[in-house]
Design a protein around this motif. Structure first.
Motif, PDB file in Angstrom:
ATOM      1  N   HIS A  23      13.678  -1.115  -9.901  1.00 28.01           N
ATOM      2  CA  HIS A  23      12.696  -1.612  -8.948  1.00 28.01           C
ATOM      3  C   HIS A  23      11.707  -0.525  -8.547  1.00 28.01           C
ATOM      4  O   HIS A  23      12.003   0.660  -8.658  1.00 28.01           O
ATOM      5  CB  HIS A  23      13.397  -2.150  -7.704  1.00 28.01           C
ATOM      6  N   ALA A  24      10.552  -0.963  -8.094  1.00 30.63           N
ATOM      7  CA  ALA A  24       9.516  -0.019  -7.673  1.00 30.63           C
ATOM      8  C   ALA A  24       8.736  -0.603  -6.502  1.00 30.63           C
ATOM      9  O   ALA A  24       8.734  -1.817  -6.256  1.00 30.63           O
ATOM     10  CB  ALA A  24       8.573   0.282  -8.841  1.00 30.63           C
ATOM     11  N   LEU A  25       8.068   0.276  -5.804  1.00 29.79           N
ATOM     12  CA  LEU A  25       7.183  -0.094  -4.705  1.00 29.79           C
ATOM     13  C   LEU A  25       5.756   0.031  -5.234  1.00 29.79           C
ATOM     14  O   LEU A  25       5.426   1.020  -5.895  1.00 29.79           O
ATOM     15  CB  LEU A  25       7.410   0.887  -3.550  1.00 29.79           C
ATOM     16  N   VAL A  43       1.631  -4.722   0.002  1.00 30.02           N
ATOM     17  CA  VAL A  43       2.631  -3.796  -0.526  1.00 30.02           C
ATOM     18  C   VAL A  43       3.838  -4.607  -0.983  1.00 30.02           C
ATOM     19  O   VAL A  43       4.395  -5.400  -0.215  1.00 30.02           O
ATOM     20  CB  VAL A  43       3.053  -2.761   0.529  1.00 30.02           C
ATOM     21  N   TYR A  44       4.240  -4.398  -2.246  1.00 34.11           N
ATOM     22  CA  TYR A  44       5.339  -5.150  -2.844  1.00 34.11           C
ATOM     23  C   TYR A  44       6.471  -4.225  -3.258  1.00 34.11           C
ATOM     24  O   TYR A  44       6.289  -3.025  -3.482  1.00 34.11           O
ATOM     25  CB  TYR A  44       4.863  -5.888  -4.099  1.00 34.11           C
ATOM     26  N   TYR A  45       7.663  -4.832  -3.420  1.00 30.99           N
ATOM     27  CA  TYR A  45       8.813  -4.136  -3.976  1.00 30.99           C
ATOM     28  C   TYR A  45       9.517  -5.091  -4.929  1.00 30.99           C
ATOM     29  O   TYR A  45       9.782  -6.244  -4.583  1.00 30.99           O
ATOM     30  CB  TYR A  45       9.781  -3.714  -2.874  1.00 30.99           C
ATOM     31  N   GLY A  46       9.781  -4.640  -6.128  1.00 31.36           N
ATOM     32  CA  GLY A  46      10.434  -5.498  -7.112  1.00 31.36           C
ATOM     33  C   GLY A  46      10.188  -4.972  -8.506  1.00 31.36           C
ATOM     34  O   GLY A  46      10.174  -3.763  -8.738  1.00 31.36           O
ATOM     35  N   GLU A  47       9.972  -5.896  -9.450  1.00 28.59           N
ATOM     36  CA  GLU A  47       9.686  -5.538 -10.841  1.00 28.59           C
ATOM     37  C   GLU A  47       8.411  -6.243 -11.268  1.00 28.59           C
ATOM     38  O   GLU A  47       8.413  -7.435 -11.557  1.00 28.59           O
ATOM     39  CB  GLU A  47      10.857  -5.911 -11.746  1.00 28.59           C
ATOM     40  N   PHE A  48       7.317  -5.497 -11.301  1.00 29.69           N
ATOM     41  CA  PHE A  48       6.005  -6.067 -11.578  1.00 29.69           C
ATOM     42  C   PHE A  48       5.956  -6.748 -12.938  1.00 29.69           C
ATOM     43  O   PHE A  48       5.421  -7.852 -13.072  1.00 29.69           O
ATOM     44  CB  PHE A  48       4.935  -4.967 -11.502  1.00 29.69           C
ATOM     45  N   ALA A  49       6.512  -6.099 -13.973  1.00 21.31           N
ATOM     46  CA  ALA A  49       6.433  -6.642 -15.329  1.00 21.31           C
ATOM     47  C   ALA A  49       7.136  -7.990 -15.456  1.00 21.31           C
ATOM     48  O   ALA A  49       6.773  -8.811 -16.304  1.00 21.31           O
ATOM     49  CB  ALA A  49       7.026  -5.654 -16.329  1.00 21.31           C
ATOM     50  N   LEU A  50       8.133  -8.216 -14.614  1.00 22.01           N
ATOM     51  CA  LEU A  50       8.875  -9.481 -14.645  1.00 22.01           C
ATOM     52  C   LEU A  50       8.373 -10.468 -13.591  1.00 22.01           C
ATOM     53  O   LEU A  50       8.961 -11.530 -13.405  1.00 22.01           O
ATOM     54  CB  LEU A  50      10.365  -9.217 -14.425  1.00 22.01           C
ATOM     55  N   ASN A  51       7.297 -10.089 -12.906  1.00 20.16           N
ATOM     56  CA  ASN A  51       6.732 -10.913 -11.832  1.00 20.16           C
ATOM     57  C   ASN A  51       7.761 -11.195 -10.740  1.00 20.16           C
ATOM     58  O   ASN A  51       7.801 -12.283 -10.158  1.00 20.16           O
ATOM     59  CB  ASN A  51       6.180 -12.227 -12.382  1.00 20.16           C
ATOM     60  N   GLU A  57      13.515  -8.528   3.345  1.00 18.67           N
ATOM     61  CA  GLU A  57      14.903  -8.369   3.776  1.00 18.67           C
ATOM     62  C   GLU A  57      15.828  -7.995   2.610  1.00 18.67           C
ATOM     63  O   GLU A  57      16.979  -7.586   2.833  1.00 18.67           O
ATOM     64  CB  GLU A  57      15.415  -9.647   4.445  1.00 18.67           C
ATOM     65  N   LYS A  58      15.333  -8.086   1.373  1.00 20.01           N
ATOM     66  CA  LYS A  58      16.144  -7.740   0.212  1.00 20.01           C
ATOM     67  C   LYS A  58      15.764  -6.379  -0.382  1.00 20.01           C
ATOM     68  O   LYS A  58      16.312  -5.976  -1.405  1.00 20.01           O
ATOM     69  CB  LYS A  58      16.013  -8.820  -0.863  1.00 20.01           C
ATOM     70  N   TRP A  59      14.823  -5.677   0.258  1.00 17.28           N
ATOM     71  CA  TRP A  59      14.403  -4.391  -0.267  1.00 17.28           C
ATOM     72  C   TRP A  59      15.540  -3.389  -0.167  1.00 17.28           C
ATOM     73  O   TRP A  59      16.358  -3.444   0.749  1.00 17.28           O
ATOM     74  CB  TRP A  59      13.183  -3.880   0.495  1.00 17.28           C
ATOM     75  N   TYR A  60      15.596  -2.465  -1.085  1.00 18.50           N
ATOM     76  CA  TYR A  60      16.662  -1.467  -1.153  1.00 18.50           C
ATOM     77  C   TYR A  60      16.691  -0.594   0.101  1.00 18.50           C
ATOM     78  O   TYR A  60      15.651  -0.130   0.586  1.00 18.50           O
ATOM     79  CB  TYR A  60      16.450  -0.594  -2.393  1.00 18.50           C
ATOM     80  N   GLY A  86       6.074 -13.291   3.087  1.00 21.92           N
ATOM     81  CA  GLY A  86       7.165 -13.886   2.332  1.00 21.92           C
ATOM     82  C   GLY A  86       7.731 -12.964   1.271  1.00 21.92           C
ATOM     83  O   GLY A  86       8.950 -12.814   1.128  1.00 21.92           O
ATOM     84  N   THR A  87       6.858 -12.313   0.497  1.00 22.74           N
ATOM     85  CA  THR A  87       7.313 -11.437  -0.584  1.00 22.74           C
ATOM     86  C   THR A  87       6.678 -10.048  -0.506  1.00 22.74           C
ATOM     87  O   THR A  87       6.762  -9.277  -1.469  1.00 22.74           O
ATOM     88  CB  THR A  87       6.965 -12.040  -1.956  1.00 22.74           C
ATOM     89  N   HIS A  88       6.068  -9.711   0.615  1.00 19.79           N
ATOM     90  CA  HIS A  88       5.327  -8.453   0.693  1.00 19.79           C
ATOM     91  C   HIS A  88       5.002  -8.109   2.143  1.00 19.79           C
ATOM     92  O   HIS A  88       5.310  -8.869   3.070  1.00 19.79           O
ATOM     93  CB  HIS A  88       4.027  -8.569  -0.109  1.00 19.79           C
ATOM     94  N   TYR A  89       4.347  -6.971   2.295  1.00 16.84           N
ATOM     95  CA  TYR A  89       3.771  -6.598   3.592  1.00 16.84           C
ATOM     96  C   TYR A  89       2.260  -6.624   3.453  1.00 16.84           C
ATOM     97  O   TYR A  89       1.717  -6.287   2.389  1.00 16.84           O
ATOM     98  CB  TYR A  89       4.223  -5.196   4.003  1.00 16.84           C
TER      99      TYR A  89
END
Length: 238
Positions: A23-25, A43-51, A57-60, A86-89
């Motif tokens: 995962h990345a920010l 600002v997002y956290y997850g896997e960009f390539a996999l959308n 609340e699920k961020w590391y 919902g999925t970001h800040y």
């Protein structure tokens, strides 16, 4: 039994490491801004390539407690307020002058992944007015990826990016590029920390540089023997 417990612990640490490392920010914002006009930032956290964009609340660990900084072309640094979605800040700022603005996040996770310390970094830039030349020194993140000029790049045309670690070229390291089509590929930097590639699709791309090293110390009262840094830079292609 002791061997089994040791094996299970090692597997657990590997799973934690793999999850955090995968995962990345990253920051998403329009490449070009306008003086006196509100400019939105996400600002997002997850896997960009996999959308994959994780809900806050699920961020590391405590990564959701990051601080978003804005550096104006004259070097003035301002802390921006952020609000969970919902999925970001989300955040925003209003450019007051022409030039290239730098957005930065640098956050060390409170928890260790096994015995590894994790440091999540991200940056993005916004060009306002005619000047697009980037002053990389305004980005004070320890690990950074950037372009010499902040612009919307062209599909099929070569893009040159640079990577630095602690102010020095990140030489002979792989920087991963992820596209909006799910394509991902690693490119090796040269002695100047630079590499080039030609994007095949339009849309937003994310570049990610990493550095992993053995480094003993304590973090929040816990001992670590390795340190990982991941830094992203997003940009647009038309």
């Amino acid at each position: 039994m002791k061997i089994l417990k040791t094996t299970l612990l090692a597997l657990f640490c590997l799973l934690v490491y793999t999850h955090a490392n995968a995962h990345a920010l990253w920051i998403e914002t329009a490449t070009l801004g306008k003086k006196g006009t509100l400019h939105d930032v996400k600002v997002y956290y997850g896997e960009f390539a996999l959308n994959e964009r994780d809900a806050p609340e699920k961020w590391y660990s405590d990564v959701k407690e990051f601080t978003l900084w804005l550096v104006a072309p004259d070097g003035k640094k301002t802390k921006l307020e952020t609000k969970a979605g919902g999925t970001h800040y989300t955040s925003s700022f209003t450019p007051e002058n022409d030039g290239v603005y730098t957005l930065m996040v640098s956050h060390e996770a409170a928890e260790l992944g096994g015995t590894t310390k994790y440091h999540f970094i991200s940056s993005a830039q916004v060009a306002v007015g005619k000047s697009t030349k980037v002053n990389a020194d305004l980005n004070t993140n320890s690990l950074k990826v950037y372009a010499a000029n902040q612009e919307i790049f062209g599909k099929g045309k070569s893009i040159k990016l640079y990577a630095q670690l602690n102010g020095q070229p990140l030489a002979n390291k792989v920087v991963n590029i992820a596209s909006p089509e799910g394509w991902s590929k690693g490119f090796t930097t040269d002695a100047e920390g630079a590499f080039e590639f030609a994007p095949l699709w339009s849309g937003r791309y994310v570049a990610e540089a990493e550095n992993y090293e053995k480094a003993a110390g304590t973090h929040n009262g816990k001992t670590f023997d390795a340190a990982w840094i991941g830094s992203t830079f997003s940009f647009e292609v038309k």
